[in-house]
Design an enzyme around this catalytic site. Sequence first.
Site, PDB file in Angstrom:
ATOM      1  N   CYS A 104      -9.263  59.298 -48.827  1.00  0.00           N
ATOM      2  CA  CYS A 104      -9.052  58.184 -49.752  1.00  0.00           C
ATOM      3  C   CYS A 104      -8.250  58.668 -50.971  1.00  0.00           C
ATOM      4  CB  CYS A 104     -10.401  57.625 -50.199  1.00  0.00           C
ATOM      5  SG  CYS A 104     -10.224  56.334 -51.439  1.00  0.00           S
TER       6      CYS A 104
ATOM      7  N   CYS B   3     -12.123  53.460 -46.441  1.00  0.00           N
ATOM      8  CA  CYS B   3     -12.827  54.492 -47.179  1.00  0.00           C
ATOM      9  C   CYS B   3     -14.300  54.109 -47.150  1.00  0.00           C
ATOM     10  CB  CYS B   3     -12.336  54.550 -48.627  1.00  0.00           C
ATOM     11  SG  CYS B   3     -13.442  55.524 -49.663  1.00  0.00           S
TER      12      CYS B   3
ATOM     13  N   LYS C 270      15.813  24.774 -36.863  1.00  0.00           N
ATOM     14  CA  LYS C 270      15.100  25.562 -35.845  1.00  0.00           C
ATOM     15  C   LYS C 270      13.802  26.077 -36.463  1.00  0.00           C
ATOM     16  CE  LYS C 270      15.901  28.996 -32.269  1.00  0.00           C
ATOM     17  NZ  LYS C 270      14.670  29.741 -32.353  1.00  0.00           N
TER      18      LYS C 270
ATOM     19  N   TYR D 265      10.775  17.604 -30.755  1.00  0.00           N
ATOM     20  CA  TYR D 265      12.229  17.622 -30.686  1.00  0.00           C
ATOM     21  C   TYR D 265      12.838  17.410 -29.309  1.00  0.00           C
ATOM     22  CZ  TYR D 265      10.977  22.587 -30.055  1.00  0.00           C
ATOM     23  OH  TYR D 265      10.407  23.758 -29.652  1.00  0.00           O
TER      24      TYR D 265
ATOM     25  N   CYS E 256     -16.386  54.879 -54.998  1.00  0.00           N
ATOM     26  CA  CYS E 256     -14.921  54.868 -54.957  1.00  0.00           C
ATOM     27  C   CYS E 256     -14.446  53.830 -55.986  1.00  0.00           C
ATOM     28  CB  CYS E 256     -14.468  54.521 -53.546  1.00  0.00           C
ATOM     29  SG  CYS E 256     -12.687  54.381 -53.394  1.00  0.00           S
TER      30      CYS E 256
ATOM     31  N   SER F 163      14.631  28.700 -22.874  1.00  0.00           N
ATOM     32  CA  SER F 163      14.956  29.127 -24.236  1.00  0.00           C
ATOM     33  C   SER F 163      16.399  28.713 -24.524  1.00  0.00           C
ATOM     34  CB  SER F 163      14.762  30.621 -24.380  1.00  0.00           C
ATOM     35  OG  SER F 163      15.585  31.276 -23.457  1.00  0.00           O
ATOM     36  N   LEU F 164      16.863  29.047 -25.680  1.00  0.00           N
ATOM     37  CA  LEU F 164      18.216  28.661 -26.075  1.00  0.00           C
ATOM     38  C   LEU F 164      19.064  29.906 -26.229  1.00  0.00           C
ATOM     39  CD1 LEU F 164      17.433  26.094 -28.906  1.00  0.00           C
ATOM     40  CD2 LEU F 164      18.371  25.583 -26.660  1.00  0.00           C
TER      41      LEU F 164
ATOM     42  N   LYS G  33      22.657  20.385 -30.317  1.00  0.00           N
ATOM     43  CA  LYS G  33      22.497  19.805 -28.982  1.00  0.00           C
ATOM     44  C   LYS G  33      23.573  18.751 -28.746  1.00  0.00           C
ATOM     45  CE  LYS G  33      17.500  20.289 -29.456  1.00  0.00           C
ATOM     46  NZ  LYS G  33      16.225  19.649 -29.802  1.00  0.00           N
TER      47      LYS G  33
ATOM     48  N   PHE H  36       8.541  47.699 -26.936  1.00  0.00           N
ATOM     49  CA  PHE H  36       7.632  47.312 -25.861  1.00  0.00           C
ATOM     50  C   PHE H  36       8.395  47.326 -24.531  1.00  0.00           C
ATOM     51  CE2 PHE H  36       3.765  45.326 -24.343  1.00  0.00           C
ATOM     52  CZ  PHE H  36       4.187  44.684 -23.197  1.00  0.00           C
ATOM     53  N   ASP H  37       9.587  46.700 -24.534  1.00  0.00           N
ATOM     54  CA  ASP H  37      10.372  46.625 -23.307  1.00  0.00           C
ATOM     55  C   ASP H  37      10.775  48.011 -22.816  1.00  0.00           C
ATOM     56  OD1 ASP H  37      12.038  43.520 -24.183  1.00  0.00           O
ATOM     57  OD2 ASP H  37      10.121  43.943 -23.237  1.00  0.00           O
TER      58      ASP H  37
ATOM     59  N   ASP I 176      10.299  27.847 -37.028  1.00  0.00           N
ATOM     60  CA  ASP I 176       9.830  29.153 -36.592  1.00  0.00           C
ATOM     61  C   ASP I 176       8.326  29.096 -36.335  1.00  0.00           C
ATOM     62  OD1 ASP I 176       9.933  31.760 -35.909  1.00  0.00           O
ATOM     63  OD2 ASP I 176      10.071  32.541 -37.950  1.00  0.00           O
TER      64      ASP I 176
ATOM     65  N   LYS J  10      21.482  31.404 -35.514  1.00  0.00           N
ATOM     66  CA  LYS J  10      20.427  32.086 -36.274  1.00  0.00           C
ATOM     67  C   LYS J  10      20.939  32.480 -37.654  1.00  0.00           C
ATOM     68  CE  LYS J  10      17.105  33.323 -33.207  1.00  0.00           C
ATOM     69  NZ  LYS J  10      15.974  34.084 -33.348  1.00  0.00           N
TER      70      LYS J  10
ATOM     71  N   CYS K 196     -10.714  58.437 -54.124  1.00  0.00           N
ATOM     72  CA  CYS K 196     -11.935  59.218 -54.324  1.00  0.00           C
ATOM     73  C   CYS K 196     -12.021  60.447 -53.427  1.00  0.00           C
ATOM     74  CB  CYS K 196     -13.169  58.336 -54.127  1.00  0.00           C
ATOM     75  SG  CYS K 196     -13.430  57.888 -52.416  1.00  0.00           S
TER      76      CYS K 196
ATOM     77  N   GLU L 183      19.743  20.125 -35.608  1.00  0.00           N
ATOM     78  CA  GLU L 183      18.337  20.102 -36.044  1.00  0.00           C
ATOM     79  C   GLU L 183      17.980  21.445 -36.665  1.00  0.00           C
ATOM     80  OE1 GLU L 183      16.037  19.283 -32.533  1.00  0.00           O
ATOM     81  OE2 GLU L 183      17.218  17.496 -32.107  1.00  0.00           O
TER      82      GLU L 183
ATOM     83  N   ASP M 101       9.473  44.149 -30.029  1.00  0.00           N
ATOM     84  CA  ASP M 101       9.648  43.714 -28.639  1.00  0.00           C
ATOM     85  C   ASP M 101      10.516  44.715 -27.894  1.00  0.00           C
ATOM     86  OD1 ASP M 101       9.881  40.117 -29.184  1.00  0.00           O
ATOM     87  OD2 ASP M 101       8.308  41.583 -29.542  1.00  0.00           O
TER      88      ASP M 101
ATOM     89  N   GLU N 100       7.456  21.970 -31.831  1.00  0.00           N
ATOM     90  CA  GLU N 100       7.106  23.271 -32.391  1.00  0.00           C
ATOM     91  C   GLU N 100       5.863  23.123 -33.274  1.00  0.00           C
ATOM     92  OE1 GLU N 100       9.194  25.504 -31.285  1.00  0.00           O
ATOM     93  OE2 GLU N 100       9.040  27.288 -32.542  1.00  0.00           O
TER      94      GLU N 100
ATOM     95  N   ARG O 183       4.085  27.596 -24.182  1.00  0.00           N
ATOM     96  CA  ARG O 183       5.260  27.951 -23.389  1.00  0.00           C
ATOM     97  C   ARG O 183       4.910  28.969 -22.301  1.00  0.00           C
ATOM     98  NH1 ARG O 183       9.383  31.648 -23.242  1.00  0.00           N
ATOM     99  NH2 ARG O 183      11.321  30.754 -22.493  1.00  0.00           N
TER     100      ARG O 183
END
Length: 669
Positions: free
Chosen positions: A406, A424, A115, A225, A430, A83-84, A288, A37-38, A117, A312, A409, A113, A34, A173, A136
Amino acid sequence: MSPAEAKKQIENLSAELRQHSYNYYVLAMPAISDFEFDKKLEALGALEKQFPEFADPDSPTQKVGGFITKEFKTVKHRWPMLSLGNTYNEQELFDFDQRIRKAIGVNFEYVCELKFDGLSMSLTYEHGKLVRAVTRGDGTQGDEVTTNVRTIQTIPKRLRPGNYPDDFEIRGEVFMHLKAFERLNEERIENGEPPYANPRNFASGTVKLQDSGEVAKRPLDCFLYFLYTDKPYFKTHWESLQAVKSWGFQVNEHSRLCNNIDGVFAFIAEWDKKRFGLSYDIDGIVIKVNSYDQQQELGFTAKSPRWAISYKFKAEQVQTDLISVSYQVGRTGAVTPVANLKPVLLAGTTVKRATLHNANEILRLDLHQGDWVYVEKGGEIIPKIISVNLEKRDPSAPAIQYVTHCPACGTLLERQEGEAAFYCPNDESCPPQIVGKMQHFIGRKAMNIDGLGDETIETLYQKGFIRHISDIYELHTHAEELKQMGRFGEKSISNMLEGIEKSKQMPFEKVLFGLGIRYIGETVAKKLAHHFKTIDNLMAATLEELVVAEEIGERIAHSLVEYFGNEKHRHEIEQLKAQGLQFVSDEKEVVLQSEKLSGKTFIISGTFERSRDELKDIIEQNGGKILSSISAKLNYLVAGDNMGPAKLEKAQKLNIPIISDGELMGMIG
Ligand code: IVH
C-alpha cells in the site's frame, strides 16, 4: 515444441481466453483490446491445428463471433443483424457515394442519422404488442432479454393505435445517458464495487443482468432506427421512421434527409462539433440510402449492406510523456493506479492525468517508465491511455511494476479471486481508508452533518482528534483545543458541534449506510433496516437469515458477516450506541392482523403496483413467511411484471403455484 508443451500452452491459452470472454461479455469490463483477444485466439487456433489431438470441442476457438450467456434463451434472428462498413475520412465517404452512383445513377437521397454508442437490440411486435427482445449476439442469433428490455420506459410494450403490420421487427440501440452513468458509477464506487469503463459497457452489463428488478433501477434508453417487415410497407426509410414514431417508438430527432453527399458532409461537420453537447455518446454518423427499392438494388456484401455506411468521428488523440504512475487508496482500501502525464492540451482542456483502472490495464498497455503514450478523450469524461509509441521507447526503460504494498501505509496488498482490483487490507490504520470512511459517514447521503466537511475531517485526523467515527461524537470535549488551534473560528466550531449533535437523530438506515460496509449502498441499507429492524438483529443474523431479506444476495451477506465478525467493528458500534445514535428502525413492529397465511411461505418477484415491501408487510401481518430462494419448501410464488425467466422456470419445474398480487389479496380476504 514438444506435445507436452503444446498441451500445456493450449490449456493456458484457453483458460486465459475464457476469462477474457467473461470479462467482456458478462462483466462488461474487458481487460484487453479486441485486437489482442483476436491475436490470442489465432495463436490458439494455430496450435490446435498443429496438435489436433489436444483440441477440445469446447475450445474458445469453436465459438464464432459473439458469446451467448447460458442463462438466456438463444434466439435466431429472422433477419440477420449485420454490421456497417466504416469510413474515417471524406475520401472514403466520397468513394462510397461514387459506388452508389455507379450502381443506381444520380437520382437518390440519403438519410443521415447519429451513430449511437450502445448495444443493438432487435424487438419483435405481434398485433401491436412487444413479444421479444433479442441482443445482436453473433449477428445470426442472440440472447432473449425480453424481461429486462420491458423495463425500458421508452420502449412501448403496446403500440398506439395505428396502421402497423401484424408482425414486424424493429431494430435500435439501447444506451445509457451520461448523467445516469456518472451517478450510478459513483454509487458503485461508494459501495466498493469496481466502476464500469463507459456507458456502453454499463448498458450492456445491465441488459444481461439476471434480475430485471435491478435492471429497472438503472435508467436505460433506446432509439429505434430500422424497421423490418415481411411485405413492403413503405417506400422509403424516412417514411418508415415517421410512421414508427407515430406508433409510439422513440426515433432520434436529429436525423436528416439529404439530397446529395454535400448535404451529408454538412451534417457530419455540424455533429462533429455538436456531439459534445448531447446527453449521450455517439461515435459517428450513419448514412443510409433512403429508397427501399434502391436499397434492394444495391444489396449486401457478406457482412454489411451496400446501401449504408458509417462515418466514425476521430476521437481526439495526442501524444505525451508518461511521468509516473501513482496509486490512490479509496475508503474501501481499493487501490487505483493513475498515470501522471506531461500536461497536454486535448479537446479543449489540459490533461495531466489519465486513469489506468487496474493492474490488468498496466499489463495490457505494457507500460514502461518514460514511455510516450497516446491519450484519447472519447465520450468518457476521464482521458485514457490508448497505447504506447514503441518507437520512442528507451530500450533500457524498465517495465512499470504494479505496487505490491500500500502506497499509504506499506501493508502488503491483496487481490480477491475474480476481482481486478488490489486492496489494502489494513482498514485499521491506513490513513486514506480511515479518512475516507469518516468522510463517507458525514456525507450527504449518509449522516449529512452540517458544519463538517471533507477537508475538516482531513485536518482533524491529521491533528490527531479523530481516528474512528465515534471520535466525531467526542469532539465537543475538545472545543477549547479546537479554538486554540486557530484554524477554525468560534462560530464554525459551534456550528460543527451542533451539526454533529443533530445527526444523532438520523434514522437507522442512514447510520447503517454511513458505516461504509462493503457492498452496502443506500438502497441495501434501507432494505436491511426495514427487514431486521435493529442492529442487534442484523449482527446476530446468519448467512441464511440474511439472504432472506429482499435484495440481499450472498455477496452482500458474506460482507455483513465478515464485518460484524470483527471485534473492533462491534466495539465501535457499541460506542456509537452509547453516544445516542439510532440503531433501531423507527418503523412500527409487525402487528399480526390475522393468521390466514400462517405456516405458508412466499417469494415475491417482479414489479407490482404496490411496492414489494408493502406486499411483504401484508404477508407477514397475516402470519406468512418470506423465503429467500425457490425450493421445494416454497408454497407460493407471487409474480409481478418483468419477473426473471430463471425464477419462473425453476418454480414451474418444482410445480410451485404462481399467483398474482390480486390472488394473494384474495387469500387474506
Ligand atoms: S443501422 C443494416 N443506424 O452501429 C443496418 N445502426 O456498426 C443496421 N448503430 O450494429 C444498422 N446507431 O448497433 C444503424 N442510427 C443507426 C445506428 C446504428 C448505432 C450501431 C448498431 C449497429 C452498428 C453497426
